[in-house]
Design a protein around this motif. Structure first.
Motif, PDB file in Angstrom:
ATOM      1  N   UNK A 102       0.620  -1.597   0.162  1.00 46.91           N
ATOM      2  CA  UNK A 102      -0.060  -0.056   0.170  1.00 46.91           C
ATOM      3  C   UNK A 102       1.109   0.943   0.104  1.00 46.91           C
ATOM      4  N   UNK A 103       2.157   0.400   0.521  1.00 43.30           N
ATOM      5  CA  UNK A 103       3.325   1.947   0.646  1.00 43.30           C
ATOM      6  C   UNK A 103       2.271   3.035   1.659  1.00 43.30           C
ATOM      7  N   UNK A 104       1.597   2.605   2.383  1.00 49.51           N
ATOM      8  CA  UNK A 104       0.946   3.444   3.217  1.00 49.51           C
ATOM      9  C   UNK A 104      -0.037   4.681   2.432  1.00 49.51           C
ATOM     10  N   UNK A 105      -0.607   4.636   1.213  1.00 43.73           N
ATOM     11  CA  UNK A 105      -1.672   5.668   0.655  1.00 43.73           C
ATOM     12  C   UNK A 105      -2.799   4.862   0.990  1.00 43.73           C
ATOM     13  N   UNK A 106      -3.494   5.564   1.469  1.00 47.75           N
ATOM     14  CA  UNK A 106      -5.034   4.842   1.649  1.00 47.75           C
ATOM     15  C   UNK A 106      -5.397   4.377   0.628  1.00 47.75           C
ATOM     16  N   UNK A 107      -5.992   5.421  -1.096  1.00 50.10           N
ATOM     17  CA  UNK A 107      -6.357   5.384  -2.450  1.00 50.10           C
ATOM     18  C   UNK A 107      -5.541   3.489  -2.740  1.00 50.10           C
ATOM     19  N   UNK A 108      -4.481   3.831  -1.921  1.00 49.77           N
ATOM     20  CA  UNK A 108      -3.782   2.171  -2.876  1.00 49.77           C
ATOM     21  C   UNK A 108      -4.243   1.251  -1.861  1.00 49.77           C
ATOM     22  N   UNK A 109      -4.235   1.309  -1.050  1.00 48.98           N
ATOM     23  CA  UNK A 109      -4.895   0.073  -0.055  1.00 48.98           C
ATOM     24  C   UNK A 109      -6.626   0.710  -0.286  1.00 48.98           C
ATOM     25  N   UNK A 110      -7.833   0.937  -0.858  1.00 52.44           N
ATOM     26  CA  UNK A 110      -8.978   0.733  -1.089  1.00 52.44           C
ATOM     27  C   UNK A 110      -8.590   0.208  -2.768  1.00 52.44           C
ATOM     28  N   UNK A 111      -7.878   0.216  -3.299  1.00 55.08           N
ATOM     29  CA  UNK A 111      -7.975  -0.217  -4.320  1.00 55.08           C
ATOM     30  C   UNK A 111      -7.035  -1.641  -4.910  1.00 55.08           C
ATOM     31  N   UNK A 112      -6.481  -1.599  -3.903  1.00 56.77           N
ATOM     32  CA  UNK A 112      -6.125  -3.184  -3.416  1.00 56.77           C
ATOM     33  C   UNK A 112      -7.414  -3.853  -3.061  1.00 56.77           C
ATOM     34  N   UNK A 134     -10.098   5.514   7.933  1.00 53.25           N
ATOM     35  CA  UNK A 134     -11.202   4.945   7.472  1.00 53.25           C
ATOM     36  C   UNK A 134     -11.500   2.880   7.062  1.00 53.25           C
ATOM     37  N   UNK A 135     -12.531   2.456   7.361  1.00 53.99           N
ATOM     38  CA  UNK A 135     -12.088   0.989   6.915  1.00 53.99           C
ATOM     39  C   UNK A 135     -13.224   0.923   6.244  1.00 53.99           C
ATOM     40  N   UNK A 136     -14.041   1.329   5.079  1.00 53.10           N
ATOM     41  CA  UNK A 136     -15.091   0.785   4.412  1.00 53.10           C
ATOM     42  C   UNK A 136     -14.762  -0.119   3.545  1.00 53.10           C
ATOM     43  N   UNK A 137     -13.419   0.267   3.537  1.00 51.07           N
ATOM     44  CA  UNK A 137     -12.758  -0.735   1.954  1.00 51.07           C
ATOM     45  C   UNK A 137     -12.922  -1.847   2.547  1.00 51.07           C
ATOM     46  N   UNK A 138     -12.818  -2.637   3.715  1.00 47.32           N
ATOM     47  CA  UNK A 138     -12.814  -3.569   4.477  1.00 47.32           C
ATOM     48  C   UNK A 138     -14.413  -3.996   4.903  1.00 47.32           C
ATOM     49  N   UNK A 139     -15.659  -3.587   4.055  1.00 45.09           N
ATOM     50  CA  UNK A 139     -16.797  -3.793   4.237  1.00 45.09           C
ATOM     51  C   UNK A 139     -17.111  -4.994   3.443  1.00 45.09           C
ATOM     52  N   UNK A 140     -16.955  -4.312   2.448  1.00 46.51           N
ATOM     53  CA  UNK A 140     -17.247  -5.879   1.413  1.00 46.51           C
ATOM     54  C   UNK A 140     -16.599  -7.326   1.368  1.00 46.51           C
ATOM     55  N   UNK A 141     -15.437  -6.911   2.071  1.00 53.13           N
ATOM     56  CA  UNK A 141     -14.470  -7.724   2.770  1.00 53.13           C
ATOM     57  C   UNK A 141     -15.737  -9.265   3.725  1.00 53.13           C
ATOM     58  N   UNK A 142     -15.954  -7.928   4.598  1.00 49.57           N
ATOM     59  CA  UNK A 142     -16.134  -8.650   5.826  1.00 49.57           C
ATOM     60  C   UNK A 142     -18.152  -9.171   5.393  1.00 49.57           C
ATOM     61  N   UNK A 143     -18.786  -8.475   4.293  1.00 49.45           N
ATOM     62  CA  UNK A 143     -19.618  -9.192   3.764  1.00 49.45           C
ATOM     63  C   UNK A 143     -19.678 -10.081   3.528  1.00 49.45           C
ATOM     64  N   UNK A 154      -2.738  -2.487  13.337  1.00 49.76           N
ATOM     65  CA  UNK A 154      -4.262  -3.311  12.989  1.00 49.76           C
ATOM     66  C   UNK A 154      -5.622  -1.938  13.989  1.00 49.76           C
ATOM     67  N   UNK A 155      -6.560  -1.698  13.799  1.00 50.29           N
ATOM     68  CA  UNK A 155      -7.903  -1.156  14.562  1.00 50.29           C
ATOM     69  C   UNK A 155      -8.727  -2.239  15.005  1.00 50.29           C
ATOM     70  N   UNK A 156      -8.941  -1.526  15.979  1.00 50.62           N
ATOM     71  CA  UNK A 156     -10.155  -1.747  16.763  1.00 50.62           C
ATOM     72  C   UNK A 156     -11.409  -1.057  16.842  1.00 50.62           C
ATOM     73  N   UNK A 157     -11.499  -0.650  15.117  1.00 50.34           N
ATOM     74  CA  UNK A 157     -13.068  -0.226  15.290  1.00 50.34           C
ATOM     75  C   UNK A 157     -13.941  -1.418  14.110  1.00 50.34           C
ATOM     76  N   UNK A 158     -12.676  -2.073  13.452  1.00 52.37           N
ATOM     77  CA  UNK A 158     -14.171  -2.971  13.126  1.00 52.37           C
ATOM     78  C   UNK A 158     -13.329  -4.368  13.875  1.00 52.37           C
ATOM     79  N   UNK A 159     -14.906  -4.963  13.486  1.00 51.52           N
ATOM     80  CA  UNK A 159     -14.743  -6.907  14.584  1.00 51.52           C
ATOM     81  C   UNK A 159     -13.736  -7.472  13.257  1.00 51.52           C
ATOM     82  N   UNK A 160     -12.253  -7.974  13.457  1.00 48.95           N
ATOM     83  CA  UNK A 160     -11.801  -8.346  13.057  1.00 48.95           C
ATOM     84  C   UNK A 160     -10.838  -8.439  14.021  1.00 48.95           C
TER      85      UNK A 160
END
Lengths: 342, 342
Positions: A102-112, A134-143, A154-160
């Motif tokens: 991701x090179x610490x790039x938020x957009x690249x993480x979302x696209x990946x 922001x962690x909305x890009x993980x919603x599709x993975x979880x769904x 990591x983050x505690x904002x998602x149940x992962x």
């Protein structure tokens, strides 16, 4: 040497005199196919070296046997060792991994994440980018019920499910070691990115001081990008302020090498006058003079534990019962840069 | 925040009142669909932020916009920098990369090629594993017309576009520099794997000696695994043999650090008594004492050149007219370990 054409289920069907549909259902363990037929098909498939197309199979069954890994950068011994740990564990179970940065790039993480979903991976393991808030890009993975594991960042904002090391305890231990060696004015190098690992290391540092009866002095906590140049700048800053520090505990190995270089330039003796400890056990910490004390984060173990969590999740059909958080102990490696009492 | 369900071609069809099949054909530039309809569909697709499923699209058209990269290991600055060069170039053209490691294991390289083909990547870039001496696993890639590029560790046994650095010239230059500094008994550390890059470096070393009128002494050429321990062993071997060397040119930075450590143990002065040069410009070569001279392989440029070759190939429908081989110049970095004449 001419290569044989790809072997298909039709070849297996021909071989044993059943229909391709029977072969397909047998290979997919369909309940309508008798155990005897399944056995015959599997043996024939093995005998003629049949390899199912992973993606075609994935489209039918959701099993590509691929795990996607996202790390901020592969150019760190810590992350490449975690990948190695994941890979050894996964390969032994016939899964392959593909790595993205991701090179610490938020957009690249979302696209990946999008690209990995499109590639129908069976699982995703992520160490979050420094700029990811922001962690909305993980919603599709979880769904989709695709097993997701976070490691280190990591983050505690998602149940992962997640695997972390005990950053607080490691930082506490490192600072305590400096105190034991007689250092009393200990500076701390931290990131200007307020992500959890750095906050925990700062907390461990200040708690160790407090427990030793030494007041926390926020002027000794210096923020930078945690790279070599950041460590150099932070050291010059401390020197210019005339704060009279006698040790530095840095949350990054790169920044502590920067400190070492700056201090050697002005003939400060390490460890006699200033003690130094880094964080991550990058290979170069052994090669500096003096060799640098640091915290070994047991990256291979972190990778193996992350992979083990993934395999537990697929055994449960991708549905973990509850969030699992595994905290691994790190290991303080004491080398010359912080050893002034023999 | 609830995420919107995935937008499909049905949403576009609804939006503009045509059938899903018309939308699909319009998006795929089907000749039966009028330019006006195509324009309308594309605008609607853009307006509602439609993202086609990459793999589904790949199955139909062979365009996943994914490039698969195989390197022996990501845990080397050289390889991770090449990947970075490829990635920057590819990302700017809306392609993504996925990285796999062969760990120099032939079987793993073969399996990874299979996995990348199954994942329907649009191109494959490979630095061959040290143990790869058979190339049949690339036949399927070539037969399918998938652009293939080799970088750094290549072979001439296949007609494949490749990017290499001039290993011969770099080694010649490094050896010549040692001779200019007055060293006359120059040892060479090489790999026991007889792959091309090491053979070229050996050739550059011996040619430089010959041009200087110094006889080639094969006892001064020592083979190892080229890791830290290999460099240590090779140095002890030279010392035990009593061969009286006064410099070492190593084909690996790791091995030269091993030499540095062994020589410092017995108080040999670097560079006054023995001069040292490594190869690859790993970051730690700056941090040793003295800092190590080395060869910068311009990894980022190698990655960019490899990616540029790929994009030239897809512009040609994946069919290169002839094998293209690009040779990049490397750059000798002179630091203290080989500088005894100021």
């Amino acid at each position: 040497m001419k290569k044989k054409e790809k072997i298909t289920i039709h070849d297996i069907a021909m071989e044993i005199g059943v229909t391709a549909s029977t072969v397909s259902r047998a290979l997919n363990n369909h309940p309508r196919i008798s155990p005897a037929t399944k056995k015959m098909v599997l043996e024939a498939a093995k005998a003629i070296n049949y390899k199912p197309n992973r993606i075609a199979a994935a489209l039918r069954h959701g099993k590509s046997k691929l795990i996607g890994i996202i790390v901020p950068t592969i150019n760190r011994n810590f992350f490449s060792s975690i990948v190695r740990g994941i890979e050894e564990y996964a390969n032994a179970r016939d899964y392959k991994v593909m790595i993205s940065q991701s090179y610490d790039d938020y957009r690249k993480e979302v696209e990946t994440i999008d690209a990995l979903l499109d590639a129908r991976v069976d699982g995703i393991m992520v160490s979050l980018g420094k700029n990811t808030h922001s962690y909305a890009h993980f919603d599709a993975v979880l769904q989709k019920g695709i097993p997701l594991v976070f490691f280190d960042r990591t983050t505690d904002e998602l149940t992962v499910n997640q695997v972390v090391i005990d950053d607080f305890a490691s930082a506490y231990q490192a600072t305590h070691h400096l105190l034991d060696q007689g250092y009393r004015h200990i500076a701390h190098f931290t990131s200007h990115m307020k992500i959890k690992i750095y906050l925990e290391r700062l907390r461990g540092y200040s708690q160790a001081l407090r427990d030793y009866g030494i007041p926390f002095d926020e002027r000794l906590v210096v923020e930078s990008n945690m790279q070599l140049d950041g460590g150099q700048e932070s050291t010059r800053f401390l020197l210019e302020q005339g704060l009279g520090f006698d040790a530095i505990f840095s949350a990054s190995d790169y920044a502590i090498v920067g400190a070492l270089q700056e201090l050697k330039k002005i003939q400060v003796k390490i460890p006699q006058e200033v003690g130094l400890i880094g964080f991550s056990n990058e290979p170069f910490t052994e090669f500096t003079e003096p060799a640098l004390s640091t915290v070994d984060q047991k990256a291979i173990a972190m990778g193996q534990t992350s992979a083990a969590l993934f395999f537990e999740m697929i055994a449960d059909d991708g549905k973990p019962k509850a969030m699992v958080k595994k905290t691994l102990d790190a290991n303080l490696i004491i080398r010359s840069s912080s050893s002034r009492i023999s």
